[in-house]
Design an enzyme around this catalytic site. Structure first.
Site, PDB file in Angstrom:
ATOM      1  N   LYS A 129      36.471  39.944  34.097  1.00  0.00           N
ATOM      2  CA  LYS A 129      35.982  38.597  34.713  1.00  0.00           C
ATOM      3  C   LYS A 129      34.834  38.978  35.698  1.00  0.00           C
ATOM      4  O   LYS A 129      33.991  38.244  35.674  1.00  0.00           O
ATOM      5  CB  LYS A 129      37.216  37.981  35.461  1.00  0.00           C
ATOM      6  CG  LYS A 129      36.846  36.454  35.566  1.00  0.00           C
ATOM      7  CD  LYS A 129      38.017  35.635  36.448  1.00  0.00           C
ATOM      8  CE  LYS A 129      38.066  36.184  37.558  1.00  0.00           C
ATOM      9  NZ  LYS A 129      38.899  35.202  38.405  1.00  0.00           N
ATOM     10  N   SER A 130      35.081  40.052  36.311  1.00  0.00           N
ATOM     11  CA  SER A 130      33.947  40.289  37.513  1.00  0.00           C
ATOM     12  C   SER A 130      32.802  40.888  36.605  1.00  0.00           C
ATOM     13  O   SER A 130      31.892  40.211  37.087  1.00  0.00           O
ATOM     14  CB  SER A 130      34.639  41.495  38.239  1.00  0.00           C
ATOM     15  OG  SER A 130      35.409  41.093  39.001  1.00  0.00           O
ATOM     16  N   ARG A 144      28.867  38.739  36.627  1.00  0.00           N
ATOM     17  CA  ARG A 144      27.784  39.358  36.975  1.00  0.00           C
ATOM     18  C   ARG A 144      26.871  39.147  35.845  1.00  0.00           C
ATOM     19  O   ARG A 144      25.489  39.083  35.814  1.00  0.00           O
ATOM     20  CB  ARG A 144      28.111  40.606  37.370  1.00  0.00           C
ATOM     21  CG  ARG A 144      28.456  40.636  38.709  1.00  0.00           C
ATOM     22  CD  ARG A 144      29.369  42.033  38.968  1.00  0.00           C
ATOM     23  NE  ARG A 144      29.894  42.300  40.240  1.00  0.00           N
ATOM     24  CZ  ARG A 144      31.035  41.601  40.873  1.00  0.00           C
ATOM     25  NH1 ARG A 144      31.707  40.839  40.062  1.00  0.00           N
ATOM     26  NH2 ARG A 144      31.475  41.861  41.790  1.00  0.00           N
ATOM     27  N   GLY A 198      36.336  31.540  43.617  1.00  0.00           N
ATOM     28  CA  GLY A 198      35.513  32.181  44.768  1.00  0.00           C
ATOM     29  C   GLY A 198      34.239  33.068  44.301  1.00  0.00           C
ATOM     30  O   GLY A 198      33.250  33.100  45.057  1.00  0.00           O
ATOM     31  N   ARG A 203      38.671  28.554  51.457  1.00  0.00           N
ATOM     32  CA  ARG A 203      38.405  29.870  51.542  1.00  0.00           C
ATOM     33  C   ARG A 203      37.009  30.102  52.344  1.00  0.00           C
ATOM     34  O   ARG A 203      36.141  29.257  52.105  1.00  0.00           O
ATOM     35  CB  ARG A 203      38.251  30.335  49.993  1.00  0.00           C
ATOM     36  CG  ARG A 203      39.698  30.528  49.460  1.00  0.00           C
ATOM     37  CD  ARG A 203      39.881  30.992  47.955  1.00  0.00           C
ATOM     38  NE  ARG A 203      39.281  32.306  47.678  1.00  0.00           N
ATOM     39  CZ  ARG A 203      39.096  32.787  46.723  1.00  0.00           C
ATOM     40  NH1 ARG A 203      39.061  32.164  45.543  1.00  0.00           N
ATOM     41  NH2 ARG A 203      38.684  34.143  46.640  1.00  0.00           N
ATOM     42  N   SER A 215      36.567  46.286  49.570  1.00  0.00           N
ATOM     43  CA  SER A 215      36.450  46.092  47.965  1.00  0.00           C
ATOM     44  C   SER A 215      35.033  46.606  47.582  1.00  0.00           C
ATOM     45  O   SER A 215      34.447  45.852  46.746  1.00  0.00           O
ATOM     46  CB  SER A 215      36.475  44.620  47.828  1.00  0.00           C
ATOM     47  OG  SER A 215      37.751  43.813  47.729  1.00  0.00           O
ATOM     48  N   ASP A 232      43.436  43.131  44.191  1.00  0.00           N
ATOM     49  CA  ASP A 232      44.100  42.155  43.088  1.00  0.00           C
ATOM     50  C   ASP A 232      45.157  43.114  42.614  1.00  0.00           C
ATOM     51  O   ASP A 232      45.902  42.321  41.683  1.00  0.00           O
ATOM     52  CB  ASP A 232      43.014  42.033  42.050  1.00  0.00           C
ATOM     53  CG  ASP A 232      41.779  41.197  42.479  1.00  0.00           C
ATOM     54  OD1 ASP A 232      42.020  40.502  43.509  1.00  0.00           O
ATOM     55  OD2 ASP A 232      40.939  40.854  41.705  1.00  0.00           O
ATOM     56  N   LYS A 284      42.663  34.701  49.065  1.00  0.00           N
ATOM     57  CA  LYS A 284      42.457  34.477  47.547  1.00  0.00           C
ATOM     58  C   LYS A 284      42.672  33.355  47.147  1.00  0.00           C
ATOM     59  O   LYS A 284      42.974  32.208  48.021  1.00  0.00           O
ATOM     60  CB  LYS A 284      43.231  35.674  46.885  1.00  0.00           C
ATOM     61  CG  LYS A 284      42.778  37.041  47.122  1.00  0.00           C
ATOM     62  CD  LYS A 284      41.427  37.692  46.839  1.00  0.00           C
ATOM     63  CE  LYS A 284      41.110  38.902  47.451  1.00  0.00           C
ATOM     64  NZ  LYS A 284      39.730  39.333  47.076  1.00  0.00           N
ATOM     65  N   ARG A 323      48.296  35.372  48.777  1.00  0.00           N
ATOM     66  CA  ARG A 323      48.996  36.158  47.603  1.00  0.00           C
ATOM     67  C   ARG A 323      49.912  37.123  48.575  1.00  0.00           C
ATOM     68  O   ARG A 323      50.966  37.788  48.150  1.00  0.00           O
ATOM     69  CB  ARG A 323      48.199  37.211  47.073  1.00  0.00           C
ATOM     70  CG  ARG A 323      47.251  36.572  46.206  1.00  0.00           C
ATOM     71  CD  ARG A 323      46.744  37.041  44.891  1.00  0.00           C
ATOM     72  NE  ARG A 323      46.058  36.351  43.998  1.00  0.00           N
ATOM     73  CZ  ARG A 323      45.012  36.498  43.598  1.00  0.00           C
ATOM     74  NH1 ARG A 323      44.321  37.690  43.868  1.00  0.00           N
ATOM     75  NH2 ARG A 323      44.361  35.724  42.942  1.00  0.00           N
TER      76      ARG A 323
END
Ligand SMILES: O=C(O)C1=C[C@@H](OP(=O)(O)O)[C@@H](O)[C@H](O)C1
Ligand SMILES: C=C(OP(=O)(O)O)C(=O)O
Length: 393
Positions: A20-21, A25, A96, A124, A195, A309, A336, A340
């Site tokens: 998904k990331s 992009r 996000g 967030r 991250s 994650d 998140k 979480r």
């Protein structure tokens, strides 16, 4: 929503959904070109749909070219941010990534843009950008929540300093637009960057589109201005964050084989393999396929600074392992789509984190509610791409 998971063995082969990331992009970089790009192997999701719909609002054309029998999309993007309306509305859903990547892109349009969102996204944090707006003279308006947020103004090349311990997504958003400005910029983190693997995924996507950024030192990037994004045609790789759940299922239950993962990936969540192996879990490799084999795992200390994650799946694996599993540097997973840490058994131990100390979650082998599900989930677990499985969870 309450979801009851009945313990059951699961086995079979999974073609892992695409990252998904990488998908967010790819859509954005393609929209920043002045030509047509084709992105293959995209697993649809609401978050990616949110990014696509905001890019359409900004003037790009994003269309599905083909849908394969297993639901993967080939997407055509005709770039160009030439929206005709004077004021734009950017509905980011619950994503996000969408809001943090697309705020800088929205500023490129030169229009007034109102970003909206649902559920937890409204709360967030966006503070690193709000501070930047104040420093750079960008108009913004918002109420007590982060969203809706209205912005207007033009970013200029220069020095950008942001906290790196809130979300890497702010860095990604800026890294995508700074190369287009007329003049060189420096992007600097005022804290250690967390991250960071996600920033590297961003830089990889930029390179695919002919845009280059130089990492000068830890937490600092030099971005040459006056660059142009070139259209591209490529295939998205499999998602290690989602693969992690299937690997854990194979270790806990019956063998599970995963296909569709790149073995030379920049995804930080590939760390799931070394975490599982360090817990004495068995993972077999056959080319780029992975096979998780049932194993008696042992608790370990795992550092999730670069792979937040993985926390939910590590908590599950820890609960099924002998001894204590400690998940450290997990503080940010409170920020998140849901909190979480709170959603995990043992979250009480993580609460003492507010004075800047590092996060810590301990998981005993058995949960206190032994015999009953020990996690509260706000959404069903990912289950795209499942095929040939004997038993579903
Ligand atoms: O850039 C991205 O694609 C992401 C970055 C990470 O967020 P943080 O940088 O906030 O940890 C990750 O948790 C999120 O799921 C996706
Ligand atoms: C946290 C996530 O994504 P985002 O930050 O884009 O909402 C996620 O999907 O796990």
């Amino acid at each position: 929503m309450n979801l009851v998971l009945t313990p059951n063995k699961l086995n079979g082969t999974v073609v892992v959904p695409s990252s998904k990331s990488a998908g967010h992009r790819a859509l954005i970089c393609a929209a920043l070109t002045d030509g047509k790009s084709i992105i293959r192997n995209m697993t649809p999701s609401r978050d990616l749909e949110a990014t696509a719909s905001v890019l359409r609002e900004f003037g790009a054309a994003v269309n599905i070219l083909e849908t394969s029998s297993d639901g993967r999309l080939a997407v055509a993007v005709a770039g160009g941010l030439n929206a005709s309306k004077d004021t734009l509305r950017a509905d980011c859903g619950e994503s996000g990534s969408t809001v943090r990547f697309l705020i800088p892109v929205g500023l490129l349009t030169g229009k007034e843009v109102t970003f909206t969102g649902r559920g937890r996204l409204k709360e967030r944090p966006l503070e690193p950008f709000l501070r930047m707006f104040e420093q750079k003279g960008i108009f913004y308006k918002k109420g007590k929540d982060s969203l809706p947020l209205t912005v207007q103004g033009l970013l200029k090349a220069g020095i950008y300093e942001l906290a790196g311990n809130v979300s890497s997504q702010f860095f990604t958003g800026l890294l995508m637009i700074l190369p287009l400005l007329s003049g060189d910029s420096v992007l600097r983190s005022t804290t250690a960057v967390e991250s960071e693997s996600y920033i590297n995924i961003t830089l990889e996507c930029l390179r695919r589109h002919g845009v280059y950024v130089e990492k000068e030192r830890e937490g600092q990037w030099l971005i040459r201005g006056n660059q142009r994004y070139r259209p591209g045609e490529y295939t998205l790789e499999g998602d290690y964050s989602q693969a992690a759940f299937w690997l854990a299922a194979g270790i806990i239950g019956a063998p599970v084989t995963l296909k569709g993962l790149g073995s030379h990936t920049l995804q930080g969540d590939r760390a799931i393999i070394s975490f599982i192996e360090s817990m004495r879990g068995r993972i077999e490799r056959d080319g780029s396929d992975l096979r998780a084999v049932p194993s008696r795992t042992e608790g370990r200390t795992v550092d999730v600074e670069d792979c937040p994650d993985l926390v939910p799946v590590l908590a599950v694996l820890g609960a099924f392992s002998r001894g204590i599993t400690r998940i450290v540097n997990a503080k940010r997973v409170r920020l998140k789509e849901c909190d979480r840490l709170h959603a995990q058994d043992g979250a009480d131990q993580a609460g003492r984190n507010d004075k800047g100390k590092r996060g810590r979650v301990g998981h005993r082998r058995r949960c206190p509610s032994y015999g009953r599900p020990c996690f509260r989930l706000e959404r069903p677990p990912y289950c795209h791409g499942l095929s040939n499985c004997g038993t579903a969870v």
